[in-house]
Design a protein around this motif. Structure first.
Motif, PDB file in Angstrom:
ATOM      1  N   ILE A 154     -72.869 -86.643   3.000  1.00 45.73           N
ATOM      2  CA  ILE A 154     -71.613 -87.344   3.241  1.00 45.73           C
ATOM      3  C   ILE A 154     -71.688 -88.109   4.566  1.00 45.73           C
ATOM      4  O   ILE A 154     -72.187 -87.591   5.554  1.00 45.73           O
ATOM      5  CB  ILE A 154     -70.408 -86.365   3.223  1.00 45.73           C
ATOM      6  CG1 ILE A 154     -69.083 -87.152   3.343  1.00 45.73           C
ATOM      7  CG2 ILE A 154     -70.535 -85.282   4.289  1.00 45.73           C
ATOM      8  CD1 ILE A 154     -67.841 -86.327   3.075  1.00 45.73           C
ATOM      9  N   GLY A 155     -71.274 -89.378   4.541  1.00 47.67           N
ATOM     10  CA  GLY A 155     -71.263 -90.187   5.755  1.00 47.67           C
ATOM     11  C   GLY A 155     -72.607 -90.765   6.161  1.00 47.67           C
ATOM     12  O   GLY A 155     -72.719 -91.400   7.207  1.00 47.67           O
ATOM     13  N   SER A 156     -73.639 -90.569   5.327  1.00 50.85           N
ATOM     14  CA  SER A 156     -74.968 -91.089   5.684  1.00 50.85           C
ATOM     15  C   SER A 156     -75.026 -92.611   5.520  1.00 50.85           C
ATOM     16  O   SER A 156     -75.858 -93.271   6.127  1.00 50.85           O
ATOM     17  CB  SER A 156     -76.055 -90.433   4.841  1.00 50.85           C
ATOM     18  OG  SER A 156     -75.827 -90.689   3.468  1.00 50.85           O
ATOM     19  N   LEU A 206     -64.629 -89.191   9.359  1.00 49.09           N
ATOM     20  CA  LEU A 206     -63.309 -89.027   9.981  1.00 49.09           C
ATOM     21  C   LEU A 206     -62.601 -90.379  10.072  1.00 49.09           C
ATOM     22  O   LEU A 206     -61.391 -90.466   9.869  1.00 49.09           O
ATOM     23  CB  LEU A 206     -63.425 -88.377  11.363  1.00 49.09           C
ATOM     24  CG  LEU A 206     -63.829 -86.897  11.370  1.00 49.09           C
ATOM     25  CD1 LEU A 206     -64.019 -86.394  12.790  1.00 49.09           C
ATOM     26  CD2 LEU A 206     -62.815 -86.024  10.632  1.00 49.09           C
ATOM     27  N   LYS A 207     -63.381 -91.436  10.354  1.00 46.13           N
ATOM     28  CA  LYS A 207     -62.810 -92.792  10.421  1.00 46.13           C
ATOM     29  C   LYS A 207     -62.390 -93.281   9.039  1.00 46.13           C
ATOM     30  O   LYS A 207     -61.366 -93.921   8.884  1.00 46.13           O
ATOM     31  CB  LYS A 207     -63.840 -93.767  11.003  1.00 46.13           C
ATOM     32  CG  LYS A 207     -63.614 -94.088  12.457  1.00 46.13           C
ATOM     33  CD  LYS A 207     -64.565 -95.183  12.925  1.00 46.13           C
ATOM     34  CE  LYS A 207     -64.921 -94.957  14.391  1.00 46.13           C
ATOM     35  NZ  LYS A 207     -66.171 -95.612  14.760  1.00 46.13           N
ATOM     36  N   ARG A 208     -63.237 -92.995   8.056  1.00 44.52           N
ATOM     37  CA  ARG A 208     -63.063 -93.525   6.703  1.00 44.52           C
ATOM     38  C   ARG A 208     -61.993 -92.792   5.891  1.00 44.52           C
ATOM     39  O   ARG A 208     -61.173 -93.404   5.222  1.00 44.52           O
ATOM     40  CB  ARG A 208     -64.419 -93.422   5.980  1.00 44.52           C
ATOM     41  CG  ARG A 208     -64.470 -93.976   4.590  1.00 44.52           C
ATOM     42  CD  ARG A 208     -65.780 -93.629   3.932  1.00 44.52           C
ATOM     43  NE  ARG A 208     -65.842 -92.220   3.533  1.00 44.52           N
ATOM     44  CZ  ARG A 208     -66.956 -91.591   3.198  1.00 44.52           C
ATOM     45  NH1 ARG A 208     -68.113 -92.221   3.232  1.00 44.52           N
ATOM     46  NH2 ARG A 208     -66.944 -90.321   2.844  1.00 44.52           N
ATOM     47  N   LYS A 256     -62.333 -82.318  10.586  1.00 46.97           N
ATOM     48  CA  LYS A 256     -63.728 -81.965  10.874  1.00 46.97           C
ATOM     49  C   LYS A 256     -64.165 -80.778  10.009  1.00 46.97           C
ATOM     50  O   LYS A 256     -65.294 -80.741   9.523  1.00 46.97           O
ATOM     51  CB  LYS A 256     -63.863 -81.601  12.354  1.00 46.97           C
ATOM     52  CG  LYS A 256     -64.784 -82.525  13.096  1.00 46.97           C
ATOM     53  CD  LYS A 256     -64.983 -82.103  14.534  1.00 46.97           C
ATOM     54  CE  LYS A 256     -65.901 -83.119  15.201  1.00 46.97           C
ATOM     55  NZ  LYS A 256     -65.716 -83.246  16.605  1.00 46.97           N
ATOM     56  N   GLU A 257     -63.246 -79.812   9.827  1.00 45.63           N
ATOM     57  CA  GLU A 257     -63.556 -78.598   9.043  1.00 45.63           C
ATOM     58  C   GLU A 257     -63.899 -78.958   7.597  1.00 45.63           C
ATOM     59  O   GLU A 257     -64.845 -78.438   7.031  1.00 45.63           O
ATOM     60  CB  GLU A 257     -62.364 -77.611   9.047  1.00 45.63           C
ATOM     61  CG  GLU A 257     -62.065 -76.988  10.409  1.00 45.63           C
ATOM     62  CD  GLU A 257     -61.456 -77.971  11.417  1.00 45.63           C
ATOM     63  OE1 GLU A 257     -61.858 -77.925  12.603  1.00 45.63           O
ATOM     64  OE2 GLU A 257     -60.601 -78.793  11.023  1.00 45.63           O
ATOM     65  N   LYS A 258     -63.110 -79.862   7.024  1.00 49.72           N
ATOM     66  CA  LYS A 258     -63.353 -80.261   5.628  1.00 49.72           C
ATOM     67  C   LYS A 258     -64.685 -80.979   5.498  1.00 49.72           C
ATOM     68  O   LYS A 258     -65.432 -80.739   4.549  1.00 49.72           O
ATOM     69  CB  LYS A 258     -62.216 -81.142   5.106  1.00 49.72           C
ATOM     70  CG  LYS A 258     -61.059 -80.345   4.551  1.00 49.72           C
ATOM     71  CD  LYS A 258     -60.313 -81.108   3.474  1.00 49.72           C
ATOM     72  CE  LYS A 258     -59.243 -80.211   2.865  1.00 49.72           C
ATOM     73  NZ  LYS A 258     -57.944 -80.861   2.774  1.00 49.72           N
ATOM     74  N   VAL A 259     -64.993 -81.845   6.458  1.00 51.16           N
ATOM     75  CA  VAL A 259     -66.267 -82.575   6.427  1.00 51.16           C
ATOM     76  C   VAL A 259     -67.409 -81.570   6.548  1.00 51.16           C
ATOM     77  O   VAL A 259     -68.390 -81.626   5.800  1.00 51.16           O
ATOM     78  CB  VAL A 259     -66.354 -83.640   7.553  1.00 51.16           C
ATOM     79  CG1 VAL A 259     -67.707 -84.353   7.526  1.00 51.16           C
ATOM     80  CG2 VAL A 259     -65.228 -84.655   7.430  1.00 51.16           C
ATOM     81  N   GLU A 309     -71.933 -78.423   4.230  1.00 46.52           N
ATOM     82  CA  GLU A 309     -72.526 -77.123   3.892  1.00 46.52           C
ATOM     83  C   GLU A 309     -72.752 -76.954   2.394  1.00 46.52           C
ATOM     84  O   GLU A 309     -73.623 -76.194   1.975  1.00 46.52           O
ATOM     85  CB  GLU A 309     -71.659 -75.988   4.441  1.00 46.52           C
ATOM     86  CG  GLU A 309     -71.831 -75.820   5.945  1.00 46.52           C
ATOM     87  CD  GLU A 309     -70.704 -75.050   6.609  1.00 46.52           C
ATOM     88  OE1 GLU A 309     -69.955 -74.341   5.902  1.00 46.52           O
ATOM     89  OE2 GLU A 309     -70.556 -75.172   7.848  1.00 46.52           O
ATOM     90  N   ASN A 310     -71.965 -77.656   1.565  1.00 44.34           N
ATOM     91  CA  ASN A 310     -72.115 -77.572   0.109  1.00 44.34           C
ATOM     92  C   ASN A 310     -73.192 -78.508  -0.430  1.00 44.34           C
ATOM     93  O   ASN A 310     -73.538 -78.453  -1.596  1.00 44.34           O
ATOM     94  CB  ASN A 310     -70.786 -77.859  -0.598  1.00 44.34           C
ATOM     95  CG  ASN A 310     -69.915 -76.631  -0.646  1.00 44.34           C
ATOM     96  OD1 ASN A 310     -70.390 -75.536  -0.919  1.00 44.34           O
ATOM     97  ND2 ASN A 310     -68.641 -76.804  -0.361  1.00 44.34           N
TER      98      ASN A 310
END
Length: 196
Positions: free
Chosen positions: A10-12, A141-143, A148-151, A156-157
């Motif tokens: 995610i976010g890469s 977070l921007k998008r 932060k916890e959810k990201v 982790e998944n």
């Protein structure tokens, strides 16, 4: 048709990278997550099965209730697996039909969980897009309107970059747009050489 999978945590920036392939070289891109969301909204069968799994709250005014679903699967991994078992086979079939309509040296299938879902097995080559974790978290977070916890939970998944890279043919490090574009150019050339 040669199928090149493109994935990354995610976010890469995998969608951004896929778009460079599309815009610069005319490579057709199938974004699995977008198609999955569309099918979850448009397919009567998927709707019925998701309502059976999550209850009437799965849809709000006829549209997928993403907030409710993400809370449900956030707290219950087995529900996530059951939802994937409903959605993934339909996305796979949709992708197969889409590939048959394309006319290009190869197509890109962009999927966040290409490895986790097992759909990497249908790809001839795989590109993993990476970026430093702090950069990825910042981008998300921007998008997205998230925490932060959810990201962190999503990170982790997903498989680690190291694990993905082991099974990949190409790696694109997405830090600056210029450098990323150069890597896309190199990767595109290498793929063309491989497929002759």
């Amino acid at each position: 048709m040669i199928i090149v999978g493109i994935t990354g945590g995610i976010g890469s920036g995998k969608t951004t990278v896929a778009k460079v392939f599309q815009d610069a070289y005319g490579i057709p891109v199938y974004i699995a997550d977008d198609e999955a969301k569309r099918l979850m909204n448009d397919s009567k069968i998927i709707k019925q099965e998701l309502i059976a799994l999550f209850g009437e709250n799965a849809y709000k005014e006829g549209k997928l209730n993403k907030t409710y679903l993400s809370q449900e699967i956030f707290n219950d991994k087995s529900k996530l697996e059951k939802m994937n078992a409903i959605v993934h086979p339909r996305v796979a079939q949709h992708f197969k039909n889409w590939v048959e309509e394309q006319d290009a040296p190869y197509v890109l299938k962009e999927a966040a969980i290409l490895f986790e879902s097992g759909s990497y097995k249908q790809c001839d080559y795989i590109i993993t897009v990476t970026a430093p974790l702090s950069t990825r978290v910042e981008r998300v977070l921007k998008r997205d309107n998230t925490t932060k916890e959810k990201v962190q939970s999503i990170v982790e998944n997903q498989w680690s970059d190291e694990k993905k890279i082991e099974l990949s043919n190409f790696v694109i490090v997405n830090k600056t747009f210029e450098k990323t574009r150069e890597q896309v150019h190199e990767t595109h050339s290498k793929i063309l050489n491989l497929i002759g």
